[in-house]
Design a protein around this motif. Sequence first.
Motif, PDB file in Angstrom:
ATOM      1  N   MET A   1       0.848  -1.188   0.000  1.00 25.12           N
ATOM      2  CA  MET A   1       0.000   0.000   0.000  1.00 25.12           C
ATOM      3  C   MET A   1       0.887   1.243   0.000  1.00 25.12           C
ATOM      4  N   ASP A   2       0.653   2.156  -0.960  1.00 22.06           N
ATOM      5  CA  ASP A   2       1.487   3.351  -1.027  1.00 22.06           C
ATOM      6  C   ASP A   2       1.049   4.372   0.024  1.00 22.06           C
ATOM      7  N   VAL A   3       1.834   5.451   0.132  1.00 22.54           N
ATOM      8  CA  VAL A   3       1.598   6.454   1.178  1.00 22.54           C
ATOM      9  C   VAL A   3       0.226   7.094   1.026  1.00 22.54           C
ATOM     10  N   ARG A   4      -0.167   7.386  -0.204  1.00 23.21           N
ATOM     11  CA  ARG A   4      -1.460   8.038  -0.435  1.00 23.21           C
ATOM     12  C   ARG A   4      -2.618   7.125  -0.020  1.00 23.21           C
ATOM     13  N   GLN A   5      -2.538   5.850  -0.388  1.00 19.72           N
ATOM     14  CA  GLN A   5      -3.579   4.896  -0.007  1.00 19.72           C
ATOM     15  C   GLN A   5      -3.649   4.734   1.517  1.00 19.72           C
ATOM     16  N   ALA A   6      -2.484   4.683   2.144  1.00 22.08           N
ATOM     17  CA  ALA A   6      -2.438   4.536   3.596  1.00 22.08           C
ATOM     18  C   ALA A   6      -3.059   5.753   4.274  1.00 22.08           C
ATOM     19  N   ARG A   7      -2.799   6.944   3.737  1.00 24.09           N
ATOM     20  CA  ARG A   7      -3.371   8.163   4.302  1.00 24.09           C
ATOM     21  C   ARG A   7      -4.892   8.164   4.169  1.00 24.09           C
ATOM     22  N   THR A   8      -5.367   7.752   2.981  1.00 23.55           N
ATOM     23  CA  THR A   8      -6.818   7.691   2.761  1.00 23.55           C
ATOM     24  C   THR A   8      -7.460   6.673   3.697  1.00 23.55           C
ATOM     25  N   ARG A   9      -6.797   5.532   3.842  1.00 21.76           N
ATOM     26  CA  ARG A   9      -7.358   4.493   4.721  1.00 21.76           C
ATOM     27  C   ARG A   9      -7.401   4.969   6.168  1.00 21.76           C
ATOM     28  N   SER A  10      -6.402   5.724   6.579  1.00 20.29           N
ATOM     29  CA  SER A  10      -6.393   6.267   7.932  1.00 20.29           C
ATOM     30  C   SER A  10      -7.545   7.256   8.122  1.00 20.29           C
ATOM     31  N   LYS A  11      -7.801   8.081   7.138  1.00 16.20           N
ATOM     32  CA  LYS A  11      -8.928   9.017   7.203  1.00 16.20           C
ATOM     33  C   LYS A  11     -10.251   8.267   7.274  1.00 16.20           C
ATOM     34  N   LEU A  12     -10.372   7.220   6.485  1.00 20.64           N
ATOM     35  CA  LEU A  12     -11.597   6.413   6.496  1.00 20.64           C
ATOM     36  C   LEU A  12     -11.803   5.744   7.849  1.00 20.64           C
TER      37      LEU A  12
END
Length: 201
Positions: A1-12
């Motif tokens: 999982m790239d940084v952007r996906q990880a950030r989005t998942r954290s927000k979710l």
Amino acid sequence: MDVRQARTRSKLRNAIYAIAAEKHVNKISVAEVARAAGITRDTFYRHGTSPVELLASFLREDLDDLGRSIGELPATSGTKLSVFDEPERRLLSHIAERSEIYSNALSPRLAGELHDMLSDYIEQGLILHLERHPQIAPVLPGGLPPEEQRRMLVAYAGAGTVGAIEAWLRGENRGSVEEAARTVIAASPEWWLGRTALAVK
């Protein structure tokens, strides 16, 4: 999982945990989760099929991060305590920490996705425990093949534990995690528990 996906998942994760602590999980919409997370609906669907399914997956990740799994336990504890004492307390501590969410999933039983997630988590650990220590299972001559017997024993234990968790969540006076863990373990057959013969009085 790239940084952007990880950030989005954290927000979710943060968004859905906050919403699920305030309302019944089956009433959460994709639109409100997306809005709270600051993402689009299309982005939401790249991470989950529904709010309750995504919630269950996040809670399962939390459980998987708890540490030593049931499948890594010894056959016996060497003490009067069960081999499941620590894992049971960890599981119930997780439930207690997210009690608003789990309580908001009751109607009167847990929403299907959360119920299935907990059952699967518990049963996978018990299957591994029996595979590692097959000698602990009771000998049931005749009838079903041993593999089918083990499958049923695991299913019974998993369903019973989830049922006990649901009863605990519905209780007006829940008591402590320690008290709840002792109660669940008291309902379990001795052969599962792994107490040493000398330790059981």
